[in-house]
Design a protein around this motif. Sequence first.
Motif, PDB file in Angstrom:
ATOM      1  N   PHE A 106      -1.934   8.232 -13.475  1.00 40.03           N
ATOM      2  CA  PHE A 106      -0.577   7.702 -13.506  1.00 40.03           C
ATOM      3  C   PHE A 106      -0.637   6.178 -13.637  1.00 40.03           C
ATOM      4  O   PHE A 106      -1.387   5.524 -12.933  1.00 40.03           O
ATOM      5  N   VAL A 107       0.164   5.641 -14.545  1.00 37.53           N
ATOM      6  CA  VAL A 107       0.217   4.192 -14.737  1.00 37.53           C
ATOM      7  C   VAL A 107       1.603   3.708 -14.381  1.00 37.53           C
ATOM      8  O   VAL A 107       2.601   4.298 -14.803  1.00 37.53           O
ATOM      9  N   ASP A 160      -4.282   6.370  -2.316  1.00 36.46           N
ATOM     10  CA  ASP A 160      -3.596   5.180  -1.819  1.00 36.46           C
ATOM     11  C   ASP A 160      -3.732   4.042  -2.813  1.00 36.46           C
ATOM     12  O   ASP A 160      -4.827   3.586  -3.108  1.00 36.46           O
ATOM     13  N   ILE A 161      -2.611   3.602  -3.322  1.00 39.71           N
ATOM     14  CA  ILE A 161      -2.568   2.469  -4.239  1.00 39.71           C
ATOM     15  C   ILE A 161      -2.388   1.200  -3.409  1.00 39.71           C
ATOM     16  O   ILE A 161      -1.480   1.130  -2.601  1.00 39.71           O
ATOM     17  N   ILE A 162      -3.262   0.233  -3.630  1.00 40.17           N
ATOM     18  CA  ILE A 162      -3.143  -1.043  -2.927  1.00 40.17           C
ATOM     19  C   ILE A 162      -3.005  -2.151  -3.948  1.00 40.17           C
ATOM     20  O   ILE A 162      -3.774  -2.223  -4.909  1.00 40.17           O
ATOM     21  N   LYS A 214      -3.408   1.888 -12.395  1.00 39.13           N
ATOM     22  CA  LYS A 214      -3.638   3.261 -12.833  1.00 39.13           C
ATOM     23  C   LYS A 214      -4.261   4.038 -11.686  1.00 39.13           C
ATOM     24  O   LYS A 214      -5.243   3.602 -11.093  1.00 39.13           O
ATOM     25  N   CYS A 215      -3.689   5.166 -11.394  1.00 36.89           N
ATOM     26  CA  CYS A 215      -4.226   6.003 -10.339  1.00 36.89           C
ATOM     27  C   CYS A 215      -5.512   6.658 -10.828  1.00 36.89           C
ATOM     28  O   CYS A 215      -5.506   7.324 -11.862  1.00 36.89           O
ATOM     29  N   LYS A 244       0.866  -1.171   0.000  1.00 31.64           N
ATOM     30  CA  LYS A 244       0.000   0.000   0.000  1.00 31.64           C
ATOM     31  C   LYS A 244       0.901   1.218   0.000  1.00 31.64           C
ATOM     32  O   LYS A 244       1.808   1.330   0.825  1.00 31.64           O
ATOM     33  N   PHE A 245       0.679   2.099  -0.949  1.00 31.89           N
ATOM     34  CA  PHE A 245       1.515   3.294  -1.006  1.00 31.89           C
ATOM     35  C   PHE A 245       0.757   4.417  -1.680  1.00 31.89           C
ATOM     36  O   PHE A 245      -0.194   4.199  -2.418  1.00 31.89           O
ATOM     37  N   ARG A 246       1.185   5.617  -1.433  1.00 32.72           N
ATOM     38  CA  ARG A 246       0.595   6.772  -2.082  1.00 32.72           C
ATOM     39  C   ARG A 246       1.045   6.831  -3.539  1.00 32.72           C
ATOM     40  O   ARG A 246       2.168   6.468  -3.864  1.00 32.72           O
ATOM     41  N   CYS A 247       0.147   7.299  -4.373  1.00 31.08           N
ATOM     42  CA  CYS A 247       0.494   7.492  -5.776  1.00 31.08           C
ATOM     43  C   CYS A 247       1.759   8.329  -5.884  1.00 31.08           C
ATOM     44  O   CYS A 247       1.839   9.397  -5.294  1.00 31.08           O
ATOM     45  N   PRO A 248       2.762   7.823  -6.607  1.00 32.03           N
ATOM     46  CA  PRO A 248       4.035   8.550  -6.686  1.00 32.03           C
ATOM     47  C   PRO A 248       3.921   9.868  -7.444  1.00 32.03           C
ATOM     48  O   PRO A 248       4.772  10.739  -7.301  1.00 32.03           O
TER      49      PRO A 248
END
Length: 56
Positions: free
Chosen positions: A52-53, A31-33, A46-47, A21-25
């Motif tokens: 963002f991909v 939060d990307i999981i 994809k955010c 789990k991390f924040r979109c760079p």
Amino acid sequence: MKEEKCISCNIRILNQKGTVKFRCPQCGQFDIIRCPSCRKSAIKYKCPNCSFVGPN
Ligand SMILES: [Zn+2]
Ligand SMILES: [Zn+2]
């Protein structure tokens, strides 16, 4: 506790080992999981916020 789903395959995450789990760079807003199987297969994500991909 909030329900968390893999952003790529939409599977429900239940304390699985290897889940990340991390924040979109790019935008830092979402939060990307990712589940272990999507990471293993290098499925793209994809955010939904900024489109963002990325593989990581
Ligand atoms: Zn997945
Ligand atoms: Zn983003």
